[in-house]
Scaffold this motif. Structure first.
Motif, PDB file in Angstrom:
ATOM      1  N   VAL A   1       0.860  -1.188   0.000  1.00 18.22           N
ATOM      2  CA  VAL A   1       0.000   0.000   0.000  1.00 18.22           C
ATOM      3  C   VAL A   1       0.896   1.237   0.000  1.00 18.22           C
ATOM      4  O   VAL A   1       1.845   1.297   0.775  1.00 18.22           O
ATOM      5  CB  VAL A   1      -0.891   0.009   1.272  1.00 18.22           C
ATOM      6  CG1 VAL A   1      -1.811   1.212   1.274  1.00 18.22           C
ATOM      7  CG2 VAL A   1      -1.695  -1.278   1.393  1.00 18.22           C
ATOM      8  N   PRO A   2       0.623   2.208  -0.872  1.00 19.45           N
ATOM      9  CA  PRO A   2       1.422   3.445  -0.813  1.00 19.45           C
ATOM     10  C   PRO A   2       1.407   4.017   0.616  1.00 19.45           C
ATOM     11  O   PRO A   2       0.357   4.016   1.270  1.00 19.45           O
ATOM     12  CB  PRO A   2       0.703   4.383  -1.791  1.00 19.45           C
ATOM     13  CG  PRO A   2      -0.022   3.476  -2.725  1.00 19.45           C
ATOM     14  CD  PRO A   2      -0.410   2.264  -1.907  1.00 19.45           C
TER      15      PRO A   2
ATOM     16  N   PRO B   1      -5.017  10.676  -4.963  1.00 17.95           N
ATOM     17  CA  PRO B   1      -4.408  10.391  -6.273  1.00 17.95           C
ATOM     18  C   PRO B   1      -3.350   9.296  -6.232  1.00 17.95           C
ATOM     19  O   PRO B   1      -3.029   8.712  -7.273  1.00 17.95           O
ATOM     20  CB  PRO B   1      -3.773  11.726  -6.677  1.00 17.95           C
ATOM     21  CG  PRO B   1      -3.725  12.558  -5.459  1.00 17.95           C
ATOM     22  CD  PRO B   1      -4.719  12.028  -4.481  1.00 17.95           C
ATOM     23  N   ALA B   2      -2.807   9.001  -5.028  1.00 15.49           N
ATOM     24  CA  ALA B   2      -1.699   8.036  -4.950  1.00 15.49           C
ATOM     25  C   ALA B   2      -2.117   6.694  -5.543  1.00 15.49           C
ATOM     26  O   ALA B   2      -3.124   6.119  -5.143  1.00 15.49           O
ATOM     27  CB  ALA B   2      -1.251   7.862  -3.501  1.00 15.49           C
TER      28      ALA B   2
ATOM     29  N   ASP C   1      -9.753  17.225  -9.434  1.00 14.27           N
ATOM     30  CA  ASP C   1      -8.799  17.974 -10.250  1.00 14.27           C
ATOM     31  C   ASP C   1      -7.860  17.012 -10.970  1.00 14.27           C
ATOM     32  O   ASP C   1      -7.204  17.369 -11.939  1.00 14.27           O
ATOM     33  CB  ASP C   1      -8.012  18.960  -9.381  1.00 14.27           C
ATOM     34  CG  ASP C   1      -7.276  18.264  -8.247  1.00 14.27           C
ATOM     35  OD1 ASP C   1      -7.819  17.294  -7.691  1.00 14.27           O
ATOM     36  OD2 ASP C   1      -6.155  18.685  -7.923  1.00 14.27           O
ATOM     37  N   MET C   2      -7.781  15.784 -10.463  1.00 13.55           N
ATOM     38  CA  MET C   2      -6.988  14.724 -11.100  1.00 13.55           C
ATOM     39  C   MET C   2      -7.627  13.387 -10.731  1.00 13.55           C
ATOM     40  O   MET C   2      -8.431  13.325  -9.802  1.00 13.55           O
ATOM     41  CB  MET C   2      -5.519  14.786 -10.645  1.00 13.55           C
ATOM     42  CG  MET C   2      -5.319  14.705  -9.155  1.00 13.55           C
ATOM     43  SD  MET C   2      -3.577  14.596  -8.696  1.00 13.55           S
ATOM     44  CE  MET C   2      -3.040  16.288  -8.842  1.00 13.55           C
ATOM     45  N   PRO C   3      -7.289  12.300 -11.454  1.00 13.31           N
ATOM     46  CA  PRO C   3      -7.896  11.007 -11.125  1.00 13.31           C
ATOM     47  C   PRO C   3      -7.489  10.548  -9.727  1.00 13.31           C
ATOM     48  O   PRO C   3      -6.327  10.666  -9.352  1.00 13.31           O
ATOM     49  CB  PRO C   3      -7.310  10.065 -12.191  1.00 13.31           C
ATOM     50  CG  PRO C   3      -6.771  10.939 -13.261  1.00 13.31           C
ATOM     51  CD  PRO C   3      -6.369  12.221 -12.597  1.00 13.31           C
ATOM     52  N   CYS C   4      -8.462  10.057  -8.975  1.00 12.83           N
ATOM     53  CA  CYS C   4      -8.223   9.611  -7.603  1.00 12.83           C
ATOM     54  C   CYS C   4      -8.839   8.241  -7.370  1.00 12.83           C
ATOM     55  O   CYS C   4      -9.749   7.825  -8.089  1.00 12.83           O
ATOM     56  CB  CYS C   4      -8.829  10.600  -6.608  1.00 12.83           C
ATOM     57  SG  CYS C   4      -7.995  12.190  -6.577  1.00 12.83           S
ATOM     58  N   LEU C   5      -8.344   7.545  -6.347  1.00  9.59           N
ATOM     59  CA  LEU C   5      -8.852   6.227  -5.983  1.00  9.59           C
ATOM     60  C   LEU C   5      -9.579   6.306  -4.660  1.00  9.59           C
ATOM     61  O   LEU C   5      -9.161   7.016  -3.751  1.00  9.59           O
ATOM     62  CB  LEU C   5      -7.686   5.237  -5.838  1.00  9.59           C
ATOM     63  CG  LEU C   5      -6.763   5.076  -7.029  1.00  9.59           C
ATOM     64  CD1 LEU C   5      -5.618   4.133  -6.677  1.00  9.59           C
ATOM     65  CD2 LEU C   5      -7.546   4.549  -8.231  1.00  9.59           C
TER      66      LEU C   5
END
Lengths: 232, 215
Positions: free
Chosen positions: A99-100, A121-122, A138-142
């Motif tokens: 996991v990050p 986003p990570a 603002d950006m792709p996120c999980l």
């Protein structure tokens, strides 16, 4: 009032069983709960799910349990520097979920703070995204969900009978988050102090998150990679 | 492709990165070559070095007298801190990163591509180090710099059209510093910002179509 103070690791870990999920504080070997880990080894508990940033390092800490094949599942962010884990991971003896690190810490914090999920986003655009709900802000996120455990074993420099804790330098890392997240948090301290000795404004983790506390003993406090000024 | 004799030393690579840092900025350093940066930054630049295990204000190394088992960086090496430093838990540490409060991060890499994607955490079936904090850092820091040797030990160029190893992040890298030059991934190509003295474009091992010159 029932006391949270236990005599030692043996007394504090009385109800830990095979198959338990156990969060363990520390970054590498910095701030690891040495006494509780050694007690788990002595108890010979098996089939554990260890949740910890490194699952031990350099053959120590949770690697003591890896060597005894006590861990069957591991959730962590980093394997480098832990040959015992890398070997058992590549041999499929331990099921490892990577996991990050920021997601790891925030999932643990979320569990303790009552947050049911969050977007980050990570990991987007990587293998980490597989099977996860994604959404573009603002950006792709999980979407990431809370991470909890049956037990958290952590170590603090100082603690009092209520479980208020004070950590030294960078030994804090994941420990307060794990204390908030687990069903039962067992703390070992280098110094068990009187209530009030840790000033209220200096409490790093309020005692409400702690179920058991004991005075630890015989700390190795191993320095993994000593680098000194004149070696620069 | 053999490695050119004309190339920057590690310290010269570090100096290329230091040139990109604004005075007073906050900086996260990855494990490996990037940790060398901490020792070469002139103190007068007033840089605040962050290490994701929970410290802001890293300053070089301890002496055998001042060393502490509880004071380390993300590479698990002993460190010292400067006046004004602070300690915090991992959630706050990554909040600083994710929340856009860290100006620059410098990471190592196995591969980087023209699209600005980075691979630095595993070689399937061979080596797994884990991503650590890298996947958070590449999306959080305002300026993402990758430092790596231009060629692998087997002589393979690490700057590719597209990474072949599992990604750390897609389209996230702003600058690349190798021992041969400084590059900007533009999406379609690597824009050459600077080459080490004596290095020619032919020595870069990057197909012509993937190279462009700074405007």
């Amino acid at each position: 009032m029932t006391s949270k103070v236990f005599k030692d690791a043996k007394a504090a870990l009385f109800d830990m069983k095979d198959g338990a999920s156990v969060m363990s504080g520390g970054f590498g070997l910095c701030g690891i709960p040495e006494n509780s880990i050694l007690e788990i080894r002595r108890l010979g508990l098996k089939n554990l799910h260890a949740i910890s940033n490194n699952i031990g390092n350099s053959g120590r800490g949770l690697a003591w349990l890896l060597k005894e094949k006590q861990i069957s599942q591991a959730t962590c962010s980093y394997v480098g520097g832990n040959p015992d884990l890398e070997e058992q991971m590549l041999a499929n003896e331990v099921e490892v979920t990577l996991v990050p690190q920021g997601t790891f810490s925030e999932r643990i914090r979320a569990a303790g703070m009552g947050i049911r999920g969050f977007y980050t986003p990570a990991g987007s655009g990587t293998e980490v995204a597989e099977g996860k709900e994604s959404r573009t802000f603002d950006m792709p996120c999980l979407l990431e969900l809370p991470l909890t455990a049956d037990f958290a074993i952590i170590k603090a420099q100082k603690g009092d009978a209520y479980g208020n804790l004070w950590f030294q330098e960078t030994a804090r890392n994941f420990s307060p988050l794990m204390a908030m997240a687990a069903k039962v948090t067992i703390v070992e301290v280098e110094e068990l102090v009187e209530l009030g000795e840790i000033l209220p404004e200096n409490v790093h983790l309020p005692g409400v998150f702690v179920q058991r506390i004991y005075q630890g003993a015989d700390y190795e406090n191993t320095i993994e990679i000593p680098v000194f000024e004149d070696q620069n | 492709m053999s490695v050119s004799k004309n190339h920057w030393s590690k310290n010269e690579m570090v100096d290329q990165v230091i040139e990109m840092l604004s005075d007073g900025s906050s900086l996260n350093l990855g494990i490996g070559i990037p940790t060398l940066i901490a020792q070469r930054i002139p103190p007068e630049k007033g840089i605040w070095i962050h290490s994701e295990n929970g410290v802001l204000g890293v300053a070089g190394r301890p002496t055998p007298q001042s060393v502490s088992a509880t004071l380390i960086n993300a590479g698990k090496e002993t460190i010292s801190v400067k006046k004004g430093a602070s300690y915090f838990d991992s959630s706050m540490s990554f909040g600083m990163i994710r929340g856009g409060h860290i100006d620059v991060c410098v990471l190592g890499g196995m591969q980087v591509d023209a699209e600005g994607s980075l691979a630095n955490w595993m070689i399937p079936g061979k080596k797994v180090t884990g991503m650590g904090g890298a996947m958070d850092l590449v999306h959080g820091a305002k300026l993402v710099i990758v430092m790596l040797t231009h060629f692998s030990k087997r002589g393979e160029v690490k700057l590719l059209h597209r990474c072949t190893l599992p990604l750390t992040g897609k389209g996230v890298v702003h600058k690349i510093v190798t021992d041969l030059g400084v590059f900007t991934p533009t999406g379609e190509s690597f824009q050459i910002e600077k080459l080490a003295p004596g290095v020619t474009e032919e020595q870069l091992g990057i197909p012509d179509g993937l190279l462009s010159l700074a405007k």
